[in-house]
Scaffold this active site. Structure first.
Site, PDB file in Angstrom:
ATOM      1  N   CYS A 112       0.695  -1.275  -0.010  1.00 21.27           N
ATOM      2  CA  CYS A 112      -0.056  -0.089   0.187  1.00 21.27           C
ATOM      3  C   CYS A 112       0.660   1.334  -0.201  1.00 21.27           C
ATOM      4  O   CYS A 112       0.361   2.441  -0.235  1.00 21.27           O
ATOM      5  CB  CYS A 112      -0.943  -0.056   1.063  1.00 21.27           C
ATOM      6  SG  CYS A 112      -1.849  -1.615   1.356  1.00 21.27           S
ATOM      7  N   HIS A 251      -3.981   6.531   2.799  1.00 22.82           N
ATOM      8  CA  HIS A 251      -4.404   5.357   2.209  1.00 22.82           C
ATOM      9  C   HIS A 251      -5.733   5.047   2.668  1.00 22.82           C
ATOM     10  O   HIS A 251      -6.101   5.006   3.897  1.00 22.82           O
ATOM     11  CB  HIS A 251      -3.080   4.332   2.777  1.00 22.82           C
ATOM     12  CG  HIS A 251      -3.601   2.987   2.497  1.00 22.82           C
ATOM     13  ND1 HIS A 251      -4.094   2.524   1.095  1.00 22.82           N
ATOM     14  CD2 HIS A 251      -3.697   1.813   3.092  1.00 22.82           C
ATOM     15  CE1 HIS A 251      -4.256   1.385   0.997  1.00 22.82           C
ATOM     16  NE2 HIS A 251      -4.305   0.843   2.383  1.00 22.82           N
ATOM     17  N   ASN A 281     -10.401  -0.690  -0.483  1.00 26.17           N
ATOM     18  CA  ASN A 281      -8.933  -0.837  -0.637  1.00 26.17           C
ATOM     19  C   ASN A 281      -8.486  -1.266  -1.837  1.00 26.17           C
ATOM     20  O   ASN A 281      -8.429  -2.501  -2.062  1.00 26.17           O
ATOM     21  CB  ASN A 281      -8.502  -1.610   0.604  1.00 26.17           C
ATOM     22  CG  ASN A 281      -7.063  -1.508   1.024  1.00 26.17           C
ATOM     23  OD1 ASN A 281      -6.191  -0.974   0.214  1.00 26.17           O
ATOM     24  ND2 ASN A 281      -6.485  -2.131   2.001  1.00 26.17           N
TER      25      ASN A 281
HETATM   26  O1  UT7 Z   1      -4.124  -2.077   3.442  1.00 29.96           O
HETATM   27  C1  UT7 Z   1      -3.709  -1.950   4.681  1.00 29.96           C
HETATM   28  C2  UT7 Z   1      -3.687  -3.013   5.581  1.00 29.96           C
HETATM   29  N1  UT7 Z   1      -5.010  -3.346   6.022  1.00 29.96           N
HETATM   30  C3  UT7 Z   1      -5.545  -2.630   6.961  1.00 29.96           C
HETATM   31  O2  UT7 Z   1      -5.058  -1.831   7.630  1.00 29.96           O
HETATM   32  C4  UT7 Z   1      -6.790  -3.255   7.716  1.00 29.96           C
HETATM   33  C5  UT7 Z   1      -6.994  -3.003   9.141  1.00 29.96           C
HETATM   34  N2  UT7 Z   1      -8.151  -3.893   9.842  1.00 29.96           N
HETATM   35  C6  UT7 Z   1      -9.401  -3.526   9.633  1.00 29.96           C
HETATM   36  O3  UT7 Z   1      -9.548  -2.526   8.830  1.00 29.96           O
HETATM   37  C7  UT7 Z   1     -10.437  -4.151  10.322  1.00 29.96           C
HETATM   38  O4  UT7 Z   1      -9.846  -5.036  11.310  1.00 29.96           O
HETATM   39  C8  UT7 Z   1     -11.452  -5.124   9.535  1.00 29.96           C
HETATM   40  C9  UT7 Z   1     -12.393  -4.003   8.634  1.00 29.96           C
HETATM   41  C10 UT7 Z   1     -10.414  -5.876   8.500  1.00 29.96           C
HETATM   42  C11 UT7 Z   1     -12.391  -5.929  10.327  1.00 29.96           C
HETATM   43  O5  UT7 Z   1     -12.872  -5.111  11.229  1.00 29.96           O
HETATM   44  P1  UT7 Z   1     -12.961  -5.348  12.891  1.00 29.96           P
HETATM   45  O6  UT7 Z   1     -13.961  -4.250  13.419  1.00 29.96           O
HETATM   46  O7  UT7 Z   1     -11.727  -5.201  13.318  1.00 29.96           O
HETATM   47  O8  UT7 Z   1     -13.743  -6.738  12.811  1.00 29.96           O
HETATM   48  P2  UT7 Z   1     -13.184  -8.124  13.489  1.00 29.96           P
HETATM   49  O9  UT7 Z   1     -12.034  -8.824  12.516  1.00 29.96           O
HETATM   50  O10 UT7 Z   1     -12.929  -8.054  14.879  1.00 29.96           O
HETATM   51  O11 UT7 Z   1     -14.301  -9.139  13.259  1.00 29.96           O
HETATM   52  C12 UT7 Z   1     -15.476  -8.845  14.386  1.00 29.96           C
HETATM   53  C13 UT7 Z   1     -16.755  -9.953  13.772  1.00 29.96           C
HETATM   54  C14 UT7 Z   1     -16.339 -11.368  13.813  1.00 29.96           C
HETATM   55  O12 UT7 Z   1     -17.388 -12.001  14.351  1.00 29.96           O
HETATM   56  P3  UT7 Z   1     -17.364 -12.593  15.683  1.00 29.96           P
HETATM   57  O13 UT7 Z   1     -16.117 -13.573  16.050  1.00 29.96           O
HETATM   58  O14 UT7 Z   1     -17.224 -11.507  16.575  1.00 29.96           O
HETATM   59  O15 UT7 Z   1     -18.832 -13.423  16.067  1.00 29.96           O
HETATM   60  C15 UT7 Z   1     -16.151 -11.709  12.297  1.00 29.96           C
HETATM   61  O16 UT7 Z   1     -16.489 -13.052  12.022  1.00 29.96           O
HETATM   62  O17 UT7 Z   1     -17.141  -9.507  12.415  1.00 29.96           O
HETATM   63  C16 UT7 Z   1     -17.197 -10.746  11.683  1.00 29.96           C
HETATM   64  N3  UT7 Z   1     -16.947 -10.425  10.456  1.00 29.96           N
HETATM   65  C17 UT7 Z   1     -17.923 -10.194   9.541  1.00 29.96           C
HETATM   66  N4  UT7 Z   1     -19.336  -9.929   9.690  1.00 29.96           N
HETATM   67  C18 UT7 Z   1     -19.867  -9.750   8.534  1.00 29.96           C
HETATM   68  C19 UT7 Z   1     -15.708 -10.369   9.869  1.00 29.96           C
HETATM   69  N5  UT7 Z   1     -16.211  -9.857   8.422  1.00 29.96           N
HETATM   70  C20 UT7 Z   1     -17.309  -9.740   8.293  1.00 29.96           C
HETATM   71  C21 UT7 Z   1     -18.027  -9.304   7.115  1.00 29.96           C
HETATM   72  N6  UT7 Z   1     -19.381  -9.517   7.299  1.00 29.96           N
HETATM   73  N7  UT7 Z   1     -17.402  -8.974   5.724  1.00 29.96           N
END
Ligand code: UT7
Length: 328
Positions: A112, A251, A281
């Site tokens: 990125c 970004h 992204n």
């Molecule tokens: O490009 C540069 C590098 N990338 C980044 O900098 C990305 C950094 N990270 C993020 O932006 C966030 O961590 C994400 C957007 C990827 C994820 O958001 P989050 O708030 O950290 O969610 P999480 O991974 O903690 O997941 C929370 C819940 C989980 O369910 P449980 O375990 O709480 O039941 C996931 O399974 O959300 C669930 N989940 C989804 N639910 C619906 C994960 N993806 C999805 C989805 N739709 N697409």
């Protein structure tokens, strides 16, 4: 002698995948994607189109903005993690598609942060009087390394390309940069297979190891810390203050990350250009596309100081400090 941005350009494929479309592909919802990321839709390149095709269009658009012919370019630097092929470089393929030969052309692999690394390399190539003018392009077909069975990554990614024409000038333009990396976090963000460590095989394809894998939660925290560091370091290095900056081009990985950076730095969120809702992204392509759109919307005036800032796989993080020289 200075090094200025003479023109910017971008290209986005026409196919739009909305959050409603994503609901048909994986177990997700418009509500989850919008509240957790800020993304509403993303673009996908049609079958047969590759990063060099997107990159070529972005450079032509930037040449038009700079009012130059692509023949005037001494070099083409292409930032990408989704090259058409391992080799030749996507930069060479773009050169050929532009009908050019004999230029300096190579790819930059900094995920990125690739476009920001590219601007700093270009500044050095020009400031040392080695070359006069070049294109820095970032072109990504993230859809090609996206696992559309993995809801935690597939809703985030999109395709696109952005470019800048960089030239020697009497005026001051790209003032300088802060670039950094840490390879110790390799497995937080990577494509495990397809390289010399784990070449592609039936096993890797069956186990979906050629696709991008990401540990979102730890990356989220590191992203905010490193992007704040990049901004503070580049401002310190060149004796400038946050108040001197008119616009930050960040970004676009997650709206909450951008707002977190603004909050930690005690900068108004309005100073951060945001278009994540439309494109998601696009790895290295996010910053140059956002820069082009901010420029075309008239949000950057001649004499303004602006910052780019990024974070991504590597890990890499970076910031460029730029004085805008276009306009009246
Ligand atoms: O490009 C540069 C590098 N990338 C980044 O900098 C990305 C950094 N990270 C993020 O932006 C966030 O961590 C994400 C957007 C990827 C994820 O958001 P989050 O708030 O950290 O969610 P999480 O991974 O903690 O997941 C929370 C819940 C989980 O369910 P449980 O375990 O709480 O039941 C996931 O399974 O959300 C669930 N989940 C989804 N639910 C619906 C994960 N993806 C999805 C989805 N739709 N697409």
């Amino acid at each position: 002698m200075g090094v200025v941005i003479e023109g910017t350009g971008s290209y986005l494929p026409e196919i739009v995948l909305t959050n409603k479309d994503m609901e048909m592909i994986v177990d997700t919802s418009d509500e989850w994607i919008t509240t957790r990321t800020g993304i509403k839709e993303r673009r996908v390149a049609p079958k047969g189109m590759a990063s060099s095709d997107l990159g070529k269009e972005a450079i032509l658009d930037a040449c038009k903005d700079a009012k130059i012919s692509s023949e005037e370019l001494d070099f083409i630097l292409c930032a990408t993690i989704t090259p058409d092929k391992f080799f030749p470089s996507t930069a060479c393929l773009i050169e050929h598609k532009l009908g050019l030969k004999g230029k300096v052309a190579f790819d930059i692999s900094a995920a990125c942060s690739g476009f920001l690394y590219g601007l700093e390399i270009a500044r050095n190539l020009i400031e040392t009087n080695t070359y006069k003018k070049g294109a820095v392009v970032a072109a990504e077909c993230m859809s090609r390394i996206t696992d559309y069975t993995d809801r935690s990554t597939c809703v985030l990614l999109g395709d696109g390309a952005g470019a800048a024409i960089v030239s020697s000038s009497e005026e001051e333009g790209i003032i300088g940069s802060f670039l950094a990396s840490d390879g110790g976090y390799e497995e937080l963000l990577h494509a495990p297979a397809g390289g010399s460590r784990l070449p592609s095989s039936f096993y890797t394809v069956e186990n979906r190891l050629n696709f991008m894998k990401m540990e979102g939660q730890p990356l989220f925290k590191i992203a905010i810390i490193t992007m704040c560091e990049a901004i503070n370091k580049v401002l310190d290095k060149y004796g400038m203050k946050k108040e001197d900056i008119s616009l930050v081009i960040p970004h676009q990985a997650n709206l909450r990350i951008i707002l977190g950076v603004a909050k930690n730095l005690k900068m108004p969120a309005e100073k951060f250009f945001i278009n994540i809702e439309k494109y998601g992204n696009m790895s290295a392509a996010c910053v140059p596309i956002a820069l082009d759109h901010a420029h075309r919307k008239g949000l950057i005036k001649k004499g303004d100081y602006i910052l780019t800032v990024s974070f991504g796989g590597g890990l890499t993080w970076a910031s460029n400090l730029i004085k805008w020289t276009k306009g009246d």
